[in-house]
Design an enzyme around this catalytic site. Structure first.
Site, short mmCIF file in Angstrom:
data_model
loop_
_atom_site.label_atom_id
_atom_site.label_comp_id
_atom_site.label_asym_id
_atom_site.label_seq_id
_atom_site.Cartn_x
_atom_site.Cartn_y
_atom_site.Cartn_z
N LYS A 30 -2.81 13.12 17.51
CA LYS A 30 -1.24 13.54 17.21
C LYS A 30 -1.52 15.16 17.30
O LYS A 30 -2.24 15.56 16.06
CB LYS A 30 -0.85 12.76 16.02
CG LYS A 30 0.45 13.75 15.41
CD LYS A 30 1.02 12.91 14.29
CE LYS A 30 1.99 13.52 13.56
NZ LYS A 30 2.58 13.00 12.28
N THR A 90 3.70 12.27 5.24
CA THR A 90 3.00 12.91 4.37
C THR A 90 2.43 11.93 3.43
O THR A 90 1.38 12.03 2.33
CB THR A 90 3.83 14.02 3.67
OG1 THR A 90 5.01 13.51 3.34
CG2 THR A 90 3.74 15.27 4.35
C1 LIG Z 1 10.09 3.47 7.16
C2 LIG Z 1 8.67 3.99 6.61
C3 LIG Z 1 7.95 4.88 7.43
C4 LIG Z 1 6.88 5.23 7.03
N1 LIG Z 1 6.05 5.97 7.58
C5 LIG Z 1 4.95 6.71 7.31
C6 LIG Z 1 4.29 7.68 8.00
O1 LIG Z 1 4.35 7.79 9.25
N2 LIG Z 1 2.91 8.20 7.68
C7 LIG Z 1 2.52 7.69 6.44
O2 LIG Z 1 1.69 8.45 5.89
N3 LIG Z 1 3.36 7.02 5.65
C8 LIG Z 1 4.43 6.33 5.99
N4 LIG Z 1 5.16 5.53 5.38
C9 LIG Z 1 4.70 5.18 4.02
C10 LIG Z 1 3.51 4.39 4.09
O3 LIG Z 1 3.92 3.10 4.71
C11 LIG Z 1 2.83 3.87 2.63
O4 LIG Z 1 2.78 5.04 1.98
C12 LIG Z 1 1.68 3.15 2.64
O5 LIG Z 1 1.56 2.22 3.66
C13 LIG Z 1 1.10 2.94 1.51
O6 LIG Z 1 1.71 1.61 0.93
P1 LIG Z 1 1.25 1.03 -0.37
O7 LIG Z 1 -0.10 0.62 -0.07
O8 LIG Z 1 1.43 1.98 -1.45
O9 LIG Z 1 2.15 -0.29 -0.53
P2 LIG Z 1 2.32 -1.75 0.18
O10 LIG Z 1 1.86 -1.52 1.64
O11 LIG Z 1 3.56 -2.11 0.00
O12 LIG Z 1 1.19 -2.64 -0.36
C14 LIG Z 1 1.54 -2.93 -1.76
C15 LIG Z 1 0.34 -4.01 -2.07
O13 LIG Z 1 0.38 -4.51 -3.18
C16 LIG Z 1 0.21 -5.98 -3.52
N5 LIG Z 1 1.19 -6.40 -4.60
C17 LIG Z 1 2.25 -6.33 -4.97
N6 LIG Z 1 2.82 -7.05 -5.89
C18 LIG Z 1 1.67 -7.54 -6.44
C19 LIG Z 1 1.25 -8.44 -7.62
N7 LIG Z 1 2.13 -8.76 -8.24
N8 LIG Z 1 0.09 -8.95 -7.60
C20 LIG Z 1 -0.78 -8.40 -6.59
N9 LIG Z 1 -0.72 -7.68 -5.54
C21 LIG Z 1 0.38 -7.07 -5.38
C22 LIG Z 1 0.71 -6.37 -2.11
O14 LIG Z 1 0.28 -7.60 -1.62
C23 LIG Z 1 0.18 -5.13 -0.90
O15 LIG Z 1 -1.15 -5.71 -0.84
C24 LIG Z 1 6.12 5.03 5.73
C25 LIG Z 1 7.07 4.28 4.94
C26 LIG Z 1 8.35 3.64 5.14
C27 LIG Z 1 8.93 2.86 4.25
#
Ligand SMILES: Cc1cc2nc3c(=O)[nH]c(=O)nc-3n(C[C@H](O)[C@H](O)[C@H](O)COP(=O)(O)OP(=O)(O)OC[C@H]3O[C@@H](n4cnc5c(N)ncnc54)[C@H](O)[C@@H]3O)c2cc1C
Length: 535
Positions: free
Chosen positions: A100, A366
């Site tokens: 990118k 970000t």
């Molecule tokens: C529309 C959209 C577009 C995006 N585009 C970008 C982008 O281009 N670039 C970028 O850097 N970021 C982007 N993001 C953000 C990015 O997707 C997230 O920051 C990244 O995927 C990290 O997510 P996470 O791991 O915090 O949460 P999640 O992927 O939601 O993971 C949560 C985890 O917690 C676990 N969990 C939940 N509850 C429990 C429980 N009770 N017990 C045990 N485990 C549990 C789940 O099983 C899962 O494994 C975007 C987000 C959105 C919504």
């Protein structure tokens, strides 16, 4: 999506830190959540802590899926993989990743000549042309009829326009500061495998609640499977659910909805053609914007919009129309987003990383940088052995400043729009909920005195470098209207655009076709100091 933020995440060594250092104040760490945040954090912690005897266990619910989006990065992701010693040739094909060079913003401004611009990732070569760009932009704010559209001044814009990769030929030693696009699900799986190889333990279980110790810190988490799991430190990577940081510790949350209206998204894949672009395209639609992200296997597309202004059905129809998919039966995914941040990312013995700590909409891609920065900074604090209240305060101020700076940059995309076609765009342009810093930065720009010094010293526009601020203000055409412009003085017109064109044209010939590069990813070269790119 882009972008260059200035946080000091230097490329580190490829192995763990000094294993003879003193005893760490934490022996057992439990991470709740196995999304990108959970696995990136696990790897960052493992790199420094496992060989010093710290046990790291990641718990993931079999019942709660990961968010499954998030497919663009800033250039800092390169530092993440480099610091872990993971080669592009290994991780990129496994995640269908592409390079990118930056982001094209299409349709955000209606000003003639400024309907489209490219926010580049900077490169060493830009040191040769950025001065001219800043000079022309400042002169144009002061009324001189000079060319000041960013696309003409940056090599990354040329590479993206030509579907070239930001990987120079061997004999052309100019590093380009590039980001990546990748399949979010595959990236999660790749990081999961790597973390297990590096000693992180994995346990599939659903955390139901946490119990608190007498001092209010988290003593243990309990699972639906009947276990109680204790640790010294808990990392909340549970996504928007924020199971520990909010549901358990009740950490206050600051919403950003008064200046960032988008709170929902709908996503749809489309086929990728023979030629693979090396940029994200962000197109303004009626109630938000659509991303188009090229992977080796498909385009990821999505529409980020505000549910105050349109329904999910309307958004899906508009995205389908935009993609030419009105009659196709490709299923769409709808998502809700919560925009804002917790006030304390490190609260008692809980560190929140990823969506649980907060999220700024994905316009500049970000979120992964927040994950990386939060986890890396936390390791620095841990290695200093200081877990005092003062340390918590310093840490939280640092992370909050990162959130506020990024929010201000994203707000600028909306505030500077000149669309009048919907209430959504008018409300964004009229919105006066701006931080004091942002008001000062806009006033300085409009005064014609130039913002380079203030941004360069990070007195204003915090977190983003000079080229980013000049790209957004110039790219959106924040200049006097064409009829108010006067001929430039000789001093104002001292830079030759033909010379810049010639330099960039000759330079870009040293960068190969993107698809061909992805088929034979070159070995890593030592990245030069990033600060050199900011003059
Ligand atoms: C529309 C959209 C577009 C995006 N585009 C970008 C982008 O281009 N670039 C970028 O850097 N970021 C982007 N993001 C953000 C990015 O997707 C997230 O920051 C990244 O995927 C990290 O997510 P996470 O791991 O915090 O949460 P999640 O992927 O939601 O993971 C949560 C985890 O917690 C676990 N969990 C939940 N509850 C429990 C429980 N009770 N017990 C045990 N485990 C549990 C789940 O099983 C899962 O494994 C975007 C987000 C959105 C919504």
């Amino acid at each position: 999506m882009t972008t260059a933020t200035l946080f000091n995440l230097t490329y580190g060594p490829t192995t763990g830190r000094d294993s003879h250092a003193g005893q760490l104040p934490v022996r057992r760490i439990v991470i709740v959540g196995g999304g990108t945040a959970g696995w990136m954090t696990a790897l960052i912690l493992a790199r420094s802590l496992i060989e010093r005897g710290v046990e790291i266990t990641l718990l993931e619910s079999p019942a709660v899926p990961t968010i499954g989006v998030g497919e663009g990065s800033t250039p800092w992701l390169r530092g993440f993989f480099d610091s872990l010693g993971i080669e592009e040739a290994e991780w990129m094909p496994a995640c269908h990743a592409t390079y990118k060079c930056g982001i094209t913003f299409d349709g955000w401004s209606t000003k003639p000549g400024f309907e489209r611009y490219f926010h580049p990732f900077a490169s060493m070569l830009d040191n040769l042309t950025m001065k001219q760009f800043v000079h022309n932009a400042d002169a144009r704010v002061n009324g001189a009829r000079l060319h000041a559209h960013p696309d003409r001044f940056f090599i990354a814009a040329r590479l993206a326009a030509g579907h070239r990769a930001p990987k120079a030929a061997e004999n052309f030693p100019f590093d380009i500061w590039h980001g990546y696009h990748f399949d979010a699900v595959l990236l999660g799986q790749f990081l999961h495998r790597k973390a297990l190889e590096r000693g992180v333990r994995y346990h599939s279980c659903h955390v139901t609640h946490a119990t608190l110790a007498a001092d209010g810190s988290i003593a243990a988490v309990s699972t639906r499977e009947g276990e109680t799991i204790a640790a010294d430190l808990f990392v909340d990577c549970s996504g928007f659910g924020a199971l520990l940081i909010e549901k358990t510790l009740h950490t206050p949350y600051v919403g950003f909805s008064s200046n960032l209206f988008n709170d929902a998204a709908v996503a749809l894949p489309t086929a990728i053609g023979e030629s693979i672009p090396s940029e994200t395209v962000s197109t303004a639609l009626r109630h938000g914007w659509a991303w188009k992200i090229p992977l080796t296997s498909r385009f990821g597309n999505g529409y980020v919009y505000s549910s105050q202004f349109c329904t999910a059905d309307e958004a899906e129809t508009e995205l389908r129309r935009h993609l030419g998919l009105l009659d196709a039966d490709v299923p769409a995914r709808h998502l809700k987003m919560r925009i804002g941040r917790v006030t304390r990312h490190w609260n008692r013995n809980c560190l929140a990383v990823g969506l649980s700590q907060g999220f700024i909409e994905p316009l500049e891609a970000t979120a992964l940088l927040f994950i990386q920065q939060t986890a890396t900074t936390f390791v620095e604090f841990l290695e200093q052995g200081d877990l005092s209240e003062q340390a918590h305060k310093r840490f939280n101020e640092r992370v909050n400043a990162h959130f506020e700076g990024t929010r201000d940059y994203i707000v600028t995309h909306y505030k500077t729009n000149t669309r009048t076609d919907t209430e959504y765009w008018r409300a964004n342009a009229d919105n006066m909920n701006l931080s004091d810093d942002l008001k000062k930065l806009y006033a300085l720009w409009m005064s014609g005195k130039g913002i380079a010094a203030a941004v360069g010293q990070q007195a204003l526009g915090k977190g983003y470098p000079i080229f980013s601020w000049y790209s957004i203000m110039s790219g959106m055409g924040i200049f006097p209207d064409a009829e108010q412009l006067r001929p430039p003085s000789a001093q104002e017109a001292r830079f030759s655009l033909a010379e810049i064109d010639n330099l960039l044209e000759r330079s870009s010939a040293n960068y190969p076709d993107h698809r061909a590069t992805l088929e034979h990813i070159p070995p890593r070269r030592t990245a030069p100091a990033l600060q050199a790119y900011f003059w």
